[in-house]
Scaffold this motif. Sequence first.
Motif, PDB file in Angstrom:
ATOM      1  N   GLY A  60       9.864  -8.428  -1.705  1.00 32.36           N
ATOM      2  CA  GLY A  60       9.809  -7.102  -1.437  1.00 32.36           C
ATOM      3  C   GLY A  60       8.380  -6.948  -0.904  1.00 32.36           C
ATOM      4  N   LYS A  61       7.649  -7.840  -0.618  1.00 31.13           N
ATOM      5  CA  LYS A  61       6.306  -7.434  -0.336  1.00 31.13           C
ATOM      6  C   LYS A  61       6.187  -7.184   1.443  1.00 31.13           C
ATOM      7  CE  LYS A  61       4.559  -9.153  -4.055  1.00 31.13           C
ATOM      8  NZ  LYS A  61       4.288  -8.214  -5.011  1.00 31.13           N
ATOM      9  N   ASP A  62       7.175  -7.805   2.291  1.00 27.99           N
ATOM     10  CA  ASP A  62       7.413  -7.574   3.454  1.00 27.99           C
ATOM     11  C   ASP A  62       8.687  -6.998   3.588  1.00 27.99           C
ATOM     12  OD1 ASP A  62       4.791  -8.437   4.307  1.00 27.99           O
ATOM     13  OD2 ASP A  62       5.782 -10.610   4.735  1.00 27.99           O
ATOM     14  N   VAL A  99       7.826   1.251  17.344  1.00 26.10           N
ATOM     15  CA  VAL A  99       8.790   1.477  16.374  1.00 26.10           C
ATOM     16  C   VAL A  99       8.428   0.541  14.914  1.00 26.10           C
ATOM     17  CG1 VAL A  99      11.268   1.202  15.722  1.00 26.10           C
ATOM     18  CG2 VAL A  99      10.543   2.563  17.693  1.00 26.10           C
ATOM     19  N   ARG A 100       8.201  -0.752  15.416  1.00 30.09           N
ATOM     20  CA  ARG A 100       7.848  -1.864  14.393  1.00 30.09           C
ATOM     21  C   ARG A 100       6.611  -1.257  13.565  1.00 30.09           C
ATOM     22  NH1 ARG A 100       7.724  -7.689  16.307  1.00 30.09           N
ATOM     23  NH2 ARG A 100       9.877  -7.355  16.264  1.00 30.09           N
ATOM     24  N   VAL A 101       5.500  -0.761  14.129  1.00 30.88           N
ATOM     25  CA  VAL A 101       4.315  -0.252  13.658  1.00 30.88           C
ATOM     26  C   VAL A 101       4.513   0.711  12.720  1.00 30.88           C
ATOM     27  CG1 VAL A 101       2.082   0.331  14.181  1.00 30.88           C
ATOM     28  CG2 VAL A 101       2.842  -1.503  15.422  1.00 30.88           C
ATOM     29  N   GLU A 102       5.499   1.857  13.309  1.00 29.28           N
ATOM     30  CA  GLU A 102       5.616   2.851  12.313  1.00 29.28           C
ATOM     31  C   GLU A 102       6.422   2.651  11.075  1.00 29.28           C
ATOM     32  OE1 GLU A 102       7.513   5.481  15.222  1.00 29.28           O
ATOM     33  OE2 GLU A 102       5.951   6.011  16.180  1.00 29.28           O
ATOM     34  N   ARG A 103       7.477   1.755  11.280  1.00 30.96           N
ATOM     35  CA  ARG A 103       8.317   1.341  10.104  1.00 30.96           C
ATOM     36  C   ARG A 103       7.320   0.532   8.970  1.00 30.96           C
ATOM     37  NH1 ARG A 103      14.059  -0.464  12.924  1.00 30.96           N
ATOM     38  NH2 ARG A 103      14.485   1.487  13.645  1.00 30.96           N
ATOM     39  N   GLU A 104       6.793  -0.277   9.544  1.00 29.26           N
ATOM     40  CA  GLU A 104       5.701  -1.158   8.719  1.00 29.26           C
ATOM     41  C   GLU A 104       4.713  -0.303   7.928  1.00 29.26           C
ATOM     42  OE1 GLU A 104       2.816  -5.010   9.467  1.00 29.26           O
ATOM     43  OE2 GLU A 104       4.542  -5.014  10.865  1.00 29.26           O
ATOM     44  N   ALA A 105       4.196   0.769   8.702  1.00 29.88           N
ATOM     45  CA  ALA A 105       3.137   1.741   8.025  1.00 29.88           C
ATOM     46  C   ALA A 105       4.111   2.449   6.865  1.00 29.88           C
ATOM     47  CB  ALA A 105       2.665   2.666   9.054  1.00 29.88           C
ATOM     48  N   ARG A 106       5.244   2.912   7.114  1.00 24.68           N
ATOM     49  CA  ARG A 106       5.990   3.721   6.188  1.00 24.68           C
ATOM     50  C   ARG A 106       6.305   2.800   5.045  1.00 24.68           C
ATOM     51  NH1 ARG A 106      11.170   5.173   8.819  1.00 24.68           N
ATOM     52  NH2 ARG A 106      10.099   4.748  10.630  1.00 24.68           N
ATOM     53  N   HIS A 107       6.530   1.455   5.280  1.00 29.87           N
ATOM     54  CA  HIS A 107       6.870   0.457   4.271  1.00 29.87           C
ATOM     55  C   HIS A 107       5.680   0.086   3.383  1.00 29.87           C
ATOM     56  CE1 HIS A 107       8.278  -3.255   2.286  1.00 29.87           C
ATOM     57  NE2 HIS A 107       7.409  -3.963   2.574  1.00 29.87           N
ATOM     58  N   HIS A 108       4.543  -0.010   3.814  1.00 30.99           N
ATOM     59  CA  HIS A 108       3.312   0.081   3.291  1.00 30.99           C
ATOM     60  C   HIS A 108       3.019   1.256   2.353  1.00 30.99           C
ATOM     61  CE1 HIS A 108       2.254  -3.912   4.482  1.00 30.99           C
ATOM     62  NE2 HIS A 108       2.242  -3.538   5.668  1.00 30.99           N
ATOM     63  N   LYS A 109       2.969   2.317   2.916  1.00 26.54           N
ATOM     64  CA  LYS A 109       2.919   3.815   2.209  1.00 26.54           C
ATOM     65  C   LYS A 109       3.813   4.014   0.951  1.00 26.54           C
ATOM     66  CE  LYS A 109       2.734   8.616   3.202  1.00 26.54           C
ATOM     67  NZ  LYS A 109       3.046   9.574   4.190  1.00 26.54           N
TER      68      LYS A 109
END
Length: 168
Positions: A60-62, A99-109
């Motif tokens: 669940g890290k990525d 879209v990928r960058v936004e989703r990744e930012a949400r995931h990290h948040k």
Amino acid sequence: MRLEKCWFCSSTVYPGHGIQFVRNDAKIFRFCRSKCHKNFKMKRNPRKVQWTKAYRRLHGKDMTQDSTFEFERKRNRPERYNRIVAENTLKAIKTIDKVRVEREARHHKRRMMGKKAKEQKEAAKEVEQSIHMVRAPAALQQESPRTLPKIKVKVAQPTAVENQPMEE
């Protein structure tokens, strides 16, 4: 230019880089560096080695479930070149990247949500335990004591004759 993926760590292998291993059954394994190749030869499982992409996804890290990853998959059938399709593809790549960058930012948040409160609790506990190091000794003496004040009481000693043998 064909970019391959490392079999062990899933990083990109550029042309002219890395090692290629062909097994007896004609299965091809590509490795980005000798570190991955050596781990493969030692028969290590990439899902159990912490620095690999497989480990990070499994724990669940990525991000794992994202439709934008399907665009990276290798396709073996050649496509006919069409200028309009190429333009649309380039436009789509830009929007997909956004879209990928936004989703990744949400995931990290989401992953870091509880971390701030936890760090504040740990810091408060540490300050409470080592308050004597932070405050001056004089300030600690002036502070109202948290325990009951000590009372001096005189105890009357009975007048006993000295040098008497003790009773047994």
